[in-house]
Design an enzyme around this catalytic site. Structure first.
Site, mmCIF file in Angstrom:
data_model
loop_
_atom_site.group_PDB
_atom_site.id
_atom_site.type_symbol
_atom_site.label_atom_id
_atom_site.label_comp_id
_atom_site.label_asym_id
_atom_site.label_seq_id
_atom_site.Cartn_x
_atom_site.Cartn_y
_atom_site.Cartn_z
ATOM 1 N N TRP A 1 -9.561 -5.228 -10.543
ATOM 2 C CA TRP A 1 -8.534 -4.199 -10.740
ATOM 3 C C TRP A 1 -8.230 -3.970 -12.205
ATOM 4 O O TRP A 1 -8.048 -2.815 -12.637
ATOM 5 C CB TRP A 1 -7.282 -4.546 -9.946
ATOM 6 C CG TRP A 1 -7.511 -4.433 -8.470
ATOM 7 C CD1 TRP A 1 -7.466 -5.425 -7.543
ATOM 8 C CD2 TRP A 1 -7.867 -3.237 -7.747
ATOM 9 N NE1 TRP A 1 -7.774 -4.937 -6.298
ATOM 10 C CE2 TRP A 1 -8.015 -3.597 -6.389
ATOM 11 C CE3 TRP A 1 -8.077 -1.912 -8.116
ATOM 12 C CZ2 TRP A 1 -8.359 -2.685 -5.404
ATOM 13 C CZ3 TRP A 1 -8.426 -0.985 -7.128
ATOM 14 C CH2 TRP A 1 -8.559 -1.373 -5.797
ATOM 15 N N ASP B 1 0.757 -5.301 -14.079
ATOM 16 C CA ASP B 1 0.410 -4.811 -12.742
ATOM 17 C C ASP B 1 0.676 -5.958 -11.765
ATOM 18 O O ASP B 1 -0.064 -6.934 -11.729
ATOM 19 C CB ASP B 1 -1.060 -4.385 -12.716
ATOM 20 C CG ASP B 1 -1.523 -3.882 -11.355
ATOM 21 O OD1 ASP B 1 -0.796 -4.079 -10.366
ATOM 22 O OD2 ASP B 1 -2.629 -3.306 -11.278
ATOM 23 N N LYS C 1 1.728 -4.891 -0.008
ATOM 24 C CA LYS C 1 1.309 -6.289 0.040
ATOM 25 C C LYS C 1 2.427 -7.172 0.591
ATOM 26 O O LYS C 1 2.282 -7.813 1.614
ATOM 27 C CB LYS C 1 0.919 -6.772 -1.363
ATOM 28 C CG LYS C 1 -0.042 -5.870 -2.099
ATOM 29 C CD LYS C 1 -1.416 -5.806 -1.467
ATOM 30 C CE LYS C 1 -2.364 -4.980 -2.315
ATOM 31 N NZ LYS C 1 -3.724 -4.907 -1.753
#
Length: 399
Positions: free
Chosen positions: A113, A202, A227
């Site tokens: 990511w 992030d 999540k």
């Protein structure tokens, strides 16, 4: 049909009690007689609920008044773009005469990511992308993301427009340690001195799973909700107020134009309802956050998630001793959220997955880019469910 154990990496498991309450809210939100998916986002009932969601995040994470909490859409991937555009606009206002080639964006690349985030920054242009650390260079094969670099491996720029890192890498199973004495912690002490740091975190796959180290030192923290706290469709931002800049004024000085719904100041000025927000995901996230507060907040989940991960990594270690399992990530850099490992031997991985599914355990297959097994341990995954998969792993080792 009985519910299975969902170890998926996202969208992920949600508490049964929250889903039941949300189902009732689809018919009647807070006694309005209107379902949450139907009610106006500007109604007094919904705006009051949105303010409560913000308060629940602020109090549980101890967010200081220097930072605004915003709600938007587009997921973490959308923020790969938005954070670059907003932070470059800020940098343009601070340094209007600086040439684009002299502006720098620092990226710490520790997994799939953060690599994608750096690639998007290069695609957008407007500044040079500098990789302050690349975990692949310090892996066993110099290609894999299997570690968090030690502090001596970082080199930050003197005055970057942003400094980006991904706290937990969902695909690769690596995570920065929250212990500042750990070699796998984020190297805050190496960041440029003087002024407000342009630090961007992030936190998509670990948000609300534990306290955020040195939250007040961040310019922006963002997270997709799918999540730990809600369904897909909601993105949560914590933005320091000096980063809520006039992007149109920056554009007049030569910065790239920022789409109106990506401008942090627009979101802030409108209390996150410039356009219709993700009403249903916000509602479910709010129900999760209420439940979290009742249970003890992020401190409760920090301890719970450590116990869950310890049990799972112990089972992997037992499998390694027998030559059945192999951990993908170096010890000390391993994620508490996404545990990744290989099952060794011909066709054994497929047998492992099939055996787990026969016992009602779903979504254990690793990300398509890396393969192997991935077991995600988000907040809604209970310790009893982890005990069940550990028992299955030990059974698999023996048979």
């Amino acid at each position: 049909m009985p519910r299975v154990i969902n170890f998926g990496a996202g969208p992920s498991a949600l508490p049964d009690s929250v889903l039941q309450e949300a189902a009732a809210g689809l018919l009647d939100f807070n006694g309005t007689g209107i379902g949450i998916a139907e009610i106006s986002h500007r109604s007094k009932e919904f705006t009051a609920f949105l303010a409560e969601v913000e308060s629940l995040i602020r109090t549980q994470l101890d967010v200081p008044p220097t930072h605004s909490i915003l709600f938007t859409q587009g997921g973490g991937t959308g923020q790969f773009s938005a954070v670059v555009l907003n932070m470059l606009a800020r940098h343009r206002l601070l340094h209007p005469n600086l040439a684009d080639e002299d502006r720098v964006l620092d990226y710490v690349v520790t997994g799939s990511w953060s690599k994608k985030a750096a690639d998007e920054a290069r695609r957008l242009g407007g500044a040079r992308v500098h990789v302050a650390a690349d975990a692949r260079l310090h892996s066993k094969d110099t290609k894999s993301f299997d570690n968090i670099p030690t502090h001596d491996k970082y080199k930050f720029s003197l005055d970057p427009a942003l400094i980006y890192y991904c706290e937990n890498e969902t695909v690769d199973g690596v995570e920065f340690s929250a212990d500042p004495s750990s070699a796998a912690s984020f190297p805050f002490e190496l960041l440029p001195e003087g002024g407000l740091l342009p630090l961007v975190g992030d936190y998509s796959s670990s948000f609300m799973s534990r306290p955020i180290p040195r939250l007040a030192d961040h310019a922006v923290i963002y997270a997709g909700a799918q999540k730990n706290i809600g369904p897909a469709g909601l993105t949560i931002l914590i933005v320091r107020k000096d980063c809520l800049v006039d992007v149109d004024a920056a554009a007049k000085l030569g910065a790239a134009a920022v789409p109106i719904t990506m401008a942090y100041k627009t979101l802030s000025d409108s209390s996150s309802v410039h356009n219709t927000p993700s009403v249903l995901p916000i509602y479910i996230a709010g129900l999760v956050l209420r439940r979290m507060k009742e249970l003890g907040g992020v401190q409760y989940y920090e301890q719970l998630n450590k116990r869950k991960a310890d049990k799972l990594y112990t089972a992997i270690g037992a499998g390694e001793e027998k030559g059945i399992f192999k951990a993908k990530v170096r010890e000390g850099s391993r994620s508490l959220m996404n545990v990744v490992f290989d099952v060794l031997g011909d066709d054994l991985e497929a047998k492992f997955i099939a055996g787990a599914e026969a016992k009602g355990m779903k979504a254990l297959k690793g990300h398509r880019s890396v393969g192997g097994i991935r077991i995600s341990l988000y907040n809604a995954v209970t310790e009893e469910q982890v005990d069940a998969v550990v028992a299955y792993m030990n059974e698999f080792i023996q048979t």
